[in-house]
Scaffold this active site. Structure first.
Site, PDB file in Angstrom:
ATOM      1  N   LEU B  17      73.970  69.618   4.614  1.00  0.00           N
ATOM      2  CA  LEU B  17      73.729  70.278   3.326  1.00  0.00           C
ATOM      3  C   LEU B  17      73.473  71.769   3.587  1.00  0.00           C
ATOM      4  O   LEU B  17      72.371  72.268   3.470  1.00  0.00           O
ATOM      5  CB  LEU B  17      72.533  69.614   2.629  1.00  0.00           C
ATOM      6  CG  LEU B  17      72.269  69.945   1.160  1.00  0.00           C
ATOM      7  CD1 LEU B  17      73.511  69.754   0.316  1.00  0.00           C
ATOM      8  CD2 LEU B  17      71.138  69.096   0.619  1.00  0.00           C
ATOM      9  N   HIS B  18      74.534  72.465   3.978  1.00  0.00           N
ATOM     10  CA  HIS B  18      74.434  73.899   4.277  1.00  0.00           C
ATOM     11  C   HIS B  18      74.569  74.692   2.983  1.00  0.00           C
ATOM     12  O   HIS B  18      74.640  74.109   1.898  1.00  0.00           O
ATOM     13  CB  HIS B  18      75.490  74.287   5.321  1.00  0.00           C
ATOM     14  CG  HIS B  18      76.900  74.073   4.851  1.00  0.00           C
ATOM     15  ND1 HIS B  18      77.839  75.060   4.805  1.00  0.00           N
ATOM     16  CD2 HIS B  18      77.505  72.970   4.359  1.00  0.00           C
ATOM     17  CE1 HIS B  18      78.971  74.573   4.327  1.00  0.00           C
ATOM     18  NE2 HIS B  18      78.791  73.315   4.059  1.00  0.00           N
ATOM     19  N   ALA B  19      74.640  76.014   3.104  1.00  0.00           N
ATOM     20  CA  ALA B  19      74.568  76.849   1.903  1.00  0.00           C
ATOM     21  C   ALA B  19      75.677  76.558   0.891  1.00  0.00           C
ATOM     22  O   ALA B  19      75.415  76.446  -0.306  1.00  0.00           O
ATOM     23  CB  ALA B  19      74.589  78.323   2.306  1.00  0.00           C
ATOM     24  N   GLU B  90      84.638  68.927   1.904  1.00  0.00           N
ATOM     25  CA  GLU B  90      84.984  69.493   3.209  1.00  0.00           C
ATOM     26  C   GLU B  90      85.850  68.515   4.005  1.00  0.00           C
ATOM     27  O   GLU B  90      85.819  67.314   3.735  1.00  0.00           O
ATOM     28  CB  GLU B  90      83.697  69.834   3.990  1.00  0.00           C
ATOM     29  CG  GLU B  90      83.015  71.055   3.380  1.00  0.00           C
ATOM     30  CD  GLU B  90      81.567  71.235   3.823  1.00  0.00           C
ATOM     31  OE1 GLU B  90      81.187  70.741   4.888  1.00  0.00           O
ATOM     32  OE2 GLU B  90      80.825  71.906   3.079  1.00  0.00           O
TER      33      GLU B  90
END
Lengths: 151, 92
Positions: B17-19, B90
């Site tokens: 859960l990146h930016a 992604e």
């Protein structure tokens, strides 16, 4: 992780004045380049611009975390800028942005990157901290705010 | 009538859960008339706050609980569950 260690004083810039996303990112690349001898300013700027193309790093509340990945880097480079006026940055909440925490991250460091983001988010989630960043009138004062909130 | 939906989802994408993932989740959350909360361990975050979501530090392989309450809770729950399952669009 201490923000005052992550962001050294020469990477803390108070009350700067830029009027566009591109100019801010150019300035970040300029500041980052001496810390990254293997990359030139153009490559750093490209990494930041490429990330913005995937979606703005304006995360709301007047804050953006522009970042990019570079191969061959062995540690994170972090830069804090506070602009005198909030500028359009296509942020998630449509608010203009005046606090920029920029990161140049080594390729493949996913878990460490999440940890860094969490440390930064933890501080920026504090309204009082952001207010103090916005009030800092020079670079030394801005860095002192980081030191103070690390205690 | 207010309804609540909750479930646990596995973070599958490599970056966690990146930016960018947190931003997409926050934008999606804001589209629903529902209170959305994500939990991981003892931490929780409103679905529409990127800063709070980043604080969860959810990396690949972690499980997050999602709760949705309010008139749009069901649709919100489905959409958010799908987003996480779909690795936040992604490829890896």
């Amino acid at each position: 992780m201490k923000l005052s260690t992550l962001i050294p004083e020469d990477c803390s810039k108070a009350a700067v004045l830029f009027n566009s996303k591109k100019r801010i990112l150019q300035y970040i690349s300029e500041l980052a380049q001496p810390k990254i001898p293997n990359a030139n300013q153009h490559e750093i700027l490209e990494a930041l611009l490429n990330r913005e193309k995937l979606g703005s790093t304006g995360i709301g509340k007047g804050i953006a975390i522009p970042h990019g990945r570079l191969a061959g880097l062995d540690h994170i480079i972090a830069i804090l800028l506070v602009n005198q006026q909030p500028i359009p940055f296509d942020a998630v909440d449509d608010r203009n942005v005046d606090i920029f925490v920029a990161l140049i991250v080594p390729e493949g460091e996913n878990k460490q990157h999440l940890e860094t983001l969490a440390s930064i988010a933890g501080k920026l989630n504090d309204k009082h901290f952001c207010k103090r960043l916005r009030q800092a009138s020079n670079d030394c004062e801005l860095h002192q705010v980081l030191v103070e909130f690390d205690k | 009538m207010s309804q609540q939906y909750q479930g646990v989802f596995l973070i599958k994408n490599k970056l966690g859960l990146h930016a960018r993932a947190a931003t997409i989740l926050a934008q999606l959350s804001a589209q629903f008339d529902a209170d959305i909360t994500l939990y991981q361990g003892d931490k929780s975050a409103p679905g529409d706050s990127v800063l709070a979501l980043l604080l969860l530090e959810s990396s690949q392989g972690k499980e997050v609980k999602v709760t949705c309450t309010g008139p749009d809770a069901h649709n919100a729950f489905i959409a958010i569950g799908n987003l996480i399952e779909d690795k936040f669009h992604e490829t890896e």
